[in-house]
Design an enzyme around this catalytic site. Structure first.
Site, PDB file in Angstrom:
ATOM      1  N   ASN A 145       1.012  -1.007   0.065  1.00  0.00           N
ATOM      2  CA  ASN A 145      -0.107  -0.524  -0.083  1.00  0.00           C
ATOM      3  C   ASN A 145       1.188   1.239  -0.007  1.00  0.00           C
ATOM      4  O   ASN A 145       1.360   2.024  -1.035  1.00  0.00           O
ATOM      5  CB  ASN A 145      -1.190  -0.102   1.117  1.00  0.00           C
ATOM      6  CG  ASN A 145      -1.735   1.059   1.132  1.00  0.00           C
ATOM      7  OD1 ASN A 145      -1.780   1.869   0.261  1.00  0.00           O
ATOM      8  ND2 ASN A 145      -2.720   0.636   2.471  1.00  0.00           N
ATOM      9  N   ASP A 146       1.451   1.625   1.093  1.00  0.00           N
ATOM     10  CA  ASP A 146       2.078   2.602   1.448  1.00  0.00           C
ATOM     11  C   ASP A 146       3.766   2.686   0.693  1.00  0.00           C
ATOM     12  O   ASP A 146       3.494   3.696  -0.227  1.00  0.00           O
ATOM     13  CB  ASP A 146       2.374   3.200   2.715  1.00  0.00           C
ATOM     14  CG  ASP A 146       1.595   3.229   3.268  1.00  0.00           C
ATOM     15  OD1 ASP A 146       0.343   3.692   2.972  1.00  0.00           O
ATOM     16  OD2 ASP A 146       1.025   2.656   4.422  1.00  0.00           O
TER      17      ASP A 146
END
Lengths: 106, 467
Positions: free
Chosen positions: B393-394
């Site tokens: 994700n990040d």
């Protein structure tokens, strides 16, 4: 005064060891960071020596003995567990396709 | 006195032993020599233990020593052998914690043994008390880190808000004041217990408010602290092996911590301040509700990849949690058979530790040369047809480059948005550990394949087999 000469000598060792650690470690590639962390983790298990010395050179009192036996147990877990886990992680990096995947899976 | 008990001989063994530590760690710099390096360091440890047992004054409590070593072995060996590769970060946290605990306990026993350092030089008391505080912080902090990663404790930050800093400082101050009282002559054991308890509370309240995303950095920091406490113990006990080995770990852990924090564009003080793991979550979740995303199916994903020429897989913590690495490897093999170039893009902080993804993919026997580091792969996304993001994700969030208001602005990310299309495998639209909404998901080039990573990839594999 004598004991402070000893302290200063030990501090010299301490500082040089810090630089040695700095130089050795700064060259490790990203991919090996987890195993490296685990290996250095095992190395600080060296504290078990401290527990061995204080216990082995003689100490009185049941509580003191219990404290130190727990320290020996902790230190041993740190050392043995640390090196074994690192070895398991590193063994993964050598794997040739097909032979070990099943054995290691799970 | 026989020569084997001579301090000269014992200290010579220590020199051999820490040379082996350094040489072993040097060997850990390359994948081919790393296994050997680990065992060289282990041999060094063995020599150090033997040398210590040879010390002339040793001779008491042999049974207790043997018993402690046996129990430690019985606990340590199976837990090291059985732990799953995905649970490795927790295990490192736990092993680190017991090391710190051992230091704190030794300091306590030293206090009792020397009658509150009555006949010792002042520096012995100071070094020993420093070791007690740092060891106790490391023990309790590591246990919290273990609890969070094992999901016994919530990975969200638990804290006191604005008061946190003040309380942390106050508790630290209590520990230091008690330690000063001891080193200036106080001999009540309650003072020593007070030092250990205050440090324990400090360890708990410092790590509890830190979110899951920052946990790798925290473990690394605690690792460095345990090393420093071991070195301090070495000064107190006048033991060269402890000083050198402890300090090497202290130095290496500090570097690793710094590297990891840098890769996430976080500063260590900001991490210790806490709160990052959850503060933005509410904002992210609220924004996510009303924005459209494209979703896709396993069949479409398989077809899209089968007609591509370059596919890049971006693994993240979601792959680790779902234990999807073996089925991912199967998928990669199928794609290779179809003549598709496949590479794995490894972000340095993907997962929960640096190198976490490498360990998992190596476990699944993914060839080492398919794993590309961030700098190398980022120049290739322009030629990539499909980027398959599996539970990352990040580390893919374009806001890190485009949005100065984002908490992760400036963090180097994988430039998946440059590829022709992006497919994201994700359980739901919940934000990642950093709790930040990911712009990538709303990009028109991006399709979402919702579901458990392992199940989704298994479906893709089935579809690929039928093509």
């Amino acid at each position: 005064m004598g004991e402070y000469v000893l302290l200063v000598q030990n501090l010299a060792i301490l500082v040089l060891a810090g630089f040695a650690g700095f130089l050795v470690i700064s060259k490790v590639p990203n991919t090996l960071h987890t195993p490296l962390m685990s290996a250095t983790n095992a190395v600080h298990g060296i504290v078990v020596l401290g527990a061995l010395i204080v216990l082995g050179t003689g100490i009185d009192g049941v509580l003191s003995k219990i404290i130190l036996v727990v320290a020996v147990i902790f230190g041993t877990i740190n050392v043995i567990g640390g090196f074994l886990v690192t070895d398991r992680m590193l063994a993964m990096f050598k794997g040739k396709p097909g032979n070990k995947a099943k054995e290691v899976a799970k | 006195m026989s020569w084997i008990h001579d301090p000269v001989f014992i200290n010579s063994l220590y020199i051999i032993s820490f040379s082996l530590f350094i040489y072993g760690l040097m060997n850990l710099t390359g994948p081919r020599t790393a296994v050997r390096g680990n065992w060289i360091a282990a041999v060094g440890m063995g020599i150090a233990v033997v040398a210590t047992l040879l010390i002339d004054e040793m001779g008491e409590n042999w049974w207790l020593i043997a018993g402690g070593v046996v129990v430690g072995t019985i606990i340590g060996v199976p837990s090291a052998q059985k732990v799953k590769m995905t649970a490795m970060p927790q295990m490192v946290a736990l092993f680190n914690g017991v090391g710190g605990g051992a230091v704190a306990l030794i300091a306590w026993a030293e206090f009792r043994h020397t009658d509150a350092y009555a006949h010792e030089p002042r520096y012995v008391a100071i070094a020993s008390l420093f070791a007690a505080i740092v060891g106790s912080v490391s023990f309790w902090g590591s246990n919290v880190a273990f609890g969070k990663l094992q999901e016994i404790l919530p990975s969200k930050p638990i804290g006191l808000g604005k008061l946190q800093q003040f309380v942390n400082l106050a508790v630290l101050l209590v520990a230091v004041v008690l330690a000063v009282l001891i080193s200036s002559g106080g001999d009540s054991e309650l003072l020593m217990i007070g030092v250990l308890v205050a440090a324990a509370i400090l360890g708990l309240i410092v790590v509890l408010p830190i979110g899951g995303a920052d946990m790798p950095v925290v473990i690394s920091l605690l690792n460095a602290l345990t090393g420093l406490s071991a070195a301090a113990m070495g000064l107190a006990l006048n033991n060269t092996a402890l000083i050198v080995a402890g300090m090497i770990v202290g130095a290496s852990g500090s570097i690793l911590t710094n590297l990891m924090a840098k890769a996430m564009n976080r500063s260590i003080p900001a991490i210790v301040k806490g709160g990052f793991g959850g503060g933005g979550a509410a904002i992210g979740a609220a924004g996510a509700e009303d924005r459209p995303v494209n979703s896709t199916s396993a069949a479409d994903t398989a077809i899209q990849m089968a007609y591509a020429s370059n596919v890049v897989v971006v693994p993240g913590y979601g792959m680790a949690v779902a234990q999807a690495q073996h089925v991912v490897k199967e998928m990669a093999e199928l794609l290779e058979e179809k003549g598709i170039n496949i590479a794995f893009a490894i972000h340095p902080v993907a997962g929960r530790m640096p190198g976490h993804m490498n360990v998992l993919l190596a476990e699944a026997d993914v060839p080492y040369d398919q794993l590309k580091e961030m700098d190398e792969i980022n120049s290739q996304f322009g030629q990539t047809d499909v980027s398959l993001v599996i539970g990352a994700n990040d580390v893919t969030n374009p806001a890190a480059e485009s949005n100065p208001d984002s908490p992760i602005y400036g963090m180097p990310v994988l430039k998946v948005t440059q590829s022709r299309s992006v497919i994201v495998l994700k359980r739901s639209m919940n934000p990642g550990f950093a709790g930040i909404d990911n712009e990538l998901y709303y990009d028109p080039k991006t399709s979402m394949l919702f579901g458990d990573a392992k199940a989704s990839v298994a479906d893709i594999v089935e579809e690929l087999k039928q093509l």
